[in-house]
Design a protein around this motif. Structure first.
Motif, PDB file in Angstrom:
ATOM      1  N   LEU A 179       0.821  -1.214   0.000  1.00 21.74           N
ATOM      2  CA  LEU A 179       0.000   0.000   0.000  1.00 21.74           C
ATOM      3  C   LEU A 179       0.855   1.264   0.000  1.00 21.74           C
ATOM      4  N   ASP A 180       1.868   1.297   0.846  1.00 19.49           N
ATOM      5  CA  ASP A 180       2.737   2.483   0.931  1.00 19.49           C
ATOM      6  C   ASP A 180       3.487   2.746  -0.374  1.00 19.49           C
ATOM      7  N   ARG A 181       3.893   1.689  -1.057  1.00 17.75           N
ATOM      8  CA  ARG A 181       4.683   1.836  -2.292  1.00 17.75           C
ATOM      9  C   ARG A 181       3.809   1.893  -3.543  1.00 17.75           C
ATOM     10  N   HIS A 182       2.498   1.725  -3.376  1.00 15.78           N
ATOM     11  CA  HIS A 182       1.555   1.765  -4.502  1.00 15.78           C
ATOM     12  C   HIS A 182       1.924   0.733  -5.573  1.00 15.78           C
ATOM     13  N   ILE A 183       2.185  -0.495  -5.120  1.00 12.70           N
ATOM     14  CA  ILE A 183       2.502  -1.582  -6.041  1.00 12.70           C
ATOM     15  C   ILE A 183       1.518  -2.723  -5.815  1.00 12.70           C
ATOM     16  N   SER A 184       1.321  -3.521  -6.849  1.00 13.70           N
ATOM     17  CA  SER A 184       0.318  -4.583  -6.770  1.00 13.70           C
ATOM     18  C   SER A 184       0.875  -5.924  -6.325  1.00 13.70           C
ATOM     19  N   GLY A 185       2.185  -6.016  -6.200  1.00 11.00           N
ATOM     20  CA  GLY A 185       2.782  -7.270  -5.764  1.00 11.00           C
ATOM     21  C   GLY A 185       4.291  -7.158  -5.707  1.00 11.00           C
ATOM     22  N   ALA A 186       4.914  -8.175  -5.155  1.00  6.48           N
ATOM     23  CA  ALA A 186       6.372  -8.188  -5.033  1.00  6.48           C
ATOM     24  C   ALA A 186       6.866  -9.624  -4.955  1.00  6.48           C
ATOM     25  N   PRO A 187       8.081  -9.845  -5.467  1.00  7.65           N
ATOM     26  CA  PRO A 187       8.650 -11.185  -5.390  1.00  7.65           C
ATOM     27  C   PRO A 187       9.013 -11.569  -3.962  1.00  7.65           C
ATOM     28  N   VAL A 188       8.960 -12.859  -3.716  1.00  8.24           N
ATOM     29  CA  VAL A 188       9.379 -13.423  -2.437  1.00  8.24           C
ATOM     30  C   VAL A 188      10.665 -14.184  -2.720  1.00  8.24           C
ATOM     31  N   ILE A 189      11.716 -13.843  -1.982  1.00  4.35           N
ATOM     32  CA  ILE A 189      13.030 -14.446  -2.235  1.00  4.35           C
ATOM     33  C   ILE A 189      13.568 -15.106  -0.971  1.00  4.35           C
ATOM     34  N   ASP A 190      14.445 -16.080  -1.196  1.00  2.72           N
ATOM     35  CA  ASP A 190      15.103 -16.724  -0.063  1.00  2.72           C
ATOM     36  C   ASP A 190      16.382 -15.958   0.286  1.00  2.72           C
ATOM     37  N   GLN A 191      17.139 -16.456   1.235  1.00  5.21           N
ATOM     38  CA  GLN A 191      18.344 -15.751   1.704  1.00  5.21           C
ATOM     39  C   GLN A 191      19.416 -15.618   0.638  1.00  5.21           C
ATOM     40  N   GLU A 192      19.399 -16.493  -0.366  1.00  8.05           N
ATOM     41  CA  GLU A 192      20.401 -16.440  -1.437  1.00  8.05           C
ATOM     42  C   GLU A 192      19.945 -15.575  -2.614  1.00  8.05           C
ATOM     43  N   GLY A 193      18.736 -15.032  -2.538  1.00  8.17           N
ATOM     44  CA  GLY A 193      18.229 -14.193  -3.625  1.00  8.17           C
ATOM     45  C   GLY A 193      17.486 -14.947  -4.711  1.00  8.17           C
ATOM     46  N   HIS A 194      17.157 -16.213  -4.468  1.00  2.00           N
ATOM     47  CA  HIS A 194      16.385 -17.000  -5.432  1.00  2.00           C
ATOM     48  C   HIS A 194      14.888 -16.735  -5.222  1.00  2.00           C
ATOM     49  N   ILE A 195      14.170 -16.676  -6.299  1.00  2.00           N
ATOM     50  CA  ILE A 195      12.726 -16.438  -6.234  1.00  2.00           C
ATOM     51  C   ILE A 195      12.026 -17.703  -5.748  1.00  2.00           C
ATOM     52  N   VAL A 196      11.213 -17.554  -4.706  1.00  2.00           N
ATOM     53  CA  VAL A 196      10.447 -18.692  -4.195  1.00  2.00           C
ATOM     54  C   VAL A 196       8.948 -18.478  -4.347  1.00  2.00           C
ATOM     55  N   GLY A 197       8.556 -17.274  -4.761  1.00  2.00           N
ATOM     56  CA  GLY A 197       7.139 -16.994  -4.946  1.00  2.00           C
ATOM     57  C   GLY A 197       6.891 -15.545  -5.281  1.00  2.00           C
ATOM     58  N   LEU A 198       5.615 -15.201  -5.336  1.00  2.00           N
ATOM     59  CA  LEU A 198       5.178 -13.844  -5.616  1.00  2.00           C
ATOM     60  C   LEU A 198       3.982 -13.551  -4.717  1.00  2.00           C
ATOM     61  N   LEU A 199       4.016 -12.429  -4.035  1.00  2.00           N
ATOM     62  CA  LEU A 199       2.880 -12.013  -3.222  1.00  2.00           C
ATOM     63  C   LEU A 199       2.198 -10.868  -3.945  1.00  2.00           C
ATOM     64  N   SER A 200       0.942 -11.058  -4.282  1.00  2.00           N
ATOM     65  CA  SER A 200       0.178 -10.011  -4.964  1.00  2.00           C
ATOM     66  C   SER A 200      -0.951  -9.536  -4.068  1.00  2.00           C
ATOM     67  N   GLU A 201      -1.468  -8.372  -4.393  1.00  2.00           N
ATOM     68  CA  GLU A 201      -2.609  -7.865  -3.633  1.00  2.00           C
ATOM     69  C   GLU A 201      -3.801  -8.810  -3.798  1.00  2.00           C
ATOM     70  N   TRP A 202      -3.881  -9.473  -4.937  1.00  2.05           N
ATOM     71  CA  TRP A 202      -4.951 -10.448  -5.166  1.00  2.05           C
ATOM     72  C   TRP A 202      -4.812 -11.623  -4.193  1.00  2.05           C
ATOM     73  N   ASN A 203      -3.578 -12.138  -4.006  1.00  2.00           N
ATOM     74  CA  ASN A 203      -3.345 -13.215  -3.026  1.00  2.00           C
ATOM     75  C   ASN A 203      -3.839 -12.782  -1.651  1.00  2.00           C
ATOM     76  N   CYS A 204      -3.458 -11.564  -1.274  1.00  2.00           N
ATOM     77  CA  CYS A 204      -3.804 -11.049   0.060  1.00  2.00           C
ATOM     78  C   CYS A 204      -5.316 -10.928   0.222  1.00  2.00           C
ATOM     79  N   LEU A 205      -5.969 -10.321  -0.751  1.00  2.00           N
ATOM     80  CA  LEU A 205      -7.412 -10.122  -0.662  1.00  2.00           C
ATOM     81  C   LEU A 205      -8.154 -11.451  -0.595  1.00  2.00           C
ATOM     82  N   GLN A 206      -7.790 -12.343  -1.474  1.00  2.00           N
ATOM     83  CA  GLN A 206      -8.454 -13.640  -1.539  1.00  2.00           C
ATOM     84  C   GLN A 206      -8.334 -14.403  -0.222  1.00  2.00           C
ATOM     85  N   ARG A 207      -7.117 -14.447   0.304  1.00  2.00           N
ATOM     86  CA  ARG A 207      -6.894 -15.219   1.515  1.00  2.00           C
ATOM     87  C   ARG A 207      -7.440 -14.532   2.763  1.00  2.00           C
ATOM     88  N   ILE A 208      -7.388 -13.215   2.800  1.00  2.00           N
ATOM     89  CA  ILE A 208      -7.904 -12.507   3.972  1.00  2.00           C
ATOM     90  C   ILE A 208      -9.420 -12.655   4.045  1.00  2.00           C
TER      91      ILE A 208
END
Length: 137
Positions: free
Chosen positions: A31-60
């Motif tokens: 919300l603060d950054r006005h973005i619809s989603g962001a990548p989820v990364i592990d400690q080494e910088g590998h992509i493990v997923g994506l969190l979107s506002e749609w994921n959040c809304l649906q699950r909440i």
């Protein structure tokens, strides 16, 4: 249109989350950054997923029905296998054609040597077209 590489237009100032980021911390960041989603990364910088506002809304909404709201990003993110990855040296027109052909709507993760280096989204591609057209007016 001359060949334009993804690396020339990708976003590199990234917002990322880790799987253990608290859900409401992630939502506030989106919300603060006005973005619809962001990548989820592990400690080494590998992509493990994506969190979107749609994921959040649906699950909440689902969680509020069962009075189970909260948790961490890992509980809500899209699987890393569902994230579209591209090379920073790919031609941006070829990437745009892939996006439209395969109906990819979310941002594309730009990886180099298996690590996240940027994101390419529809506005980034539109900027290429806009820049090209305005130079040729």
């Amino acid at each position: 249109m001359k060949s334009v590489k993804v690396r020339d237009y990708m976003t590199t100032n990234l917002v990322t989350f880790t799987p253990d980021t608290k859900l409401f911390t992630a939502i506030k960041t989106l919300l603060d950054r006005h973005i619809s989603g962001a990548p989820v990364i592990d400690q080494e910088g590998h992509i493990v997923g994506l969190l979107s506002e749609w994921n959040c809304l649906q699950r909440i909404l689902h969680g509020s029905y069962y009075e189970e709201v909260g948790g961490v990003v890992a509980d809500y993110m899209s699987n890393g296998e569902d994230v579209h990855r591209i090379d920073p040296n790919a031609d941006i027109v070829d990437v745009a054609e892939m996006m439209t052909t395969h109906h990819w709507r979310g941002p594309l993760m730009v990886e180099e040597k298996g690590k996240l280096v940027g994101i390419l989204s529809c506005p980034d591609i539109l900027k290429v077209i806009y820049d090209f057209d305005t130079r040729n007016l």
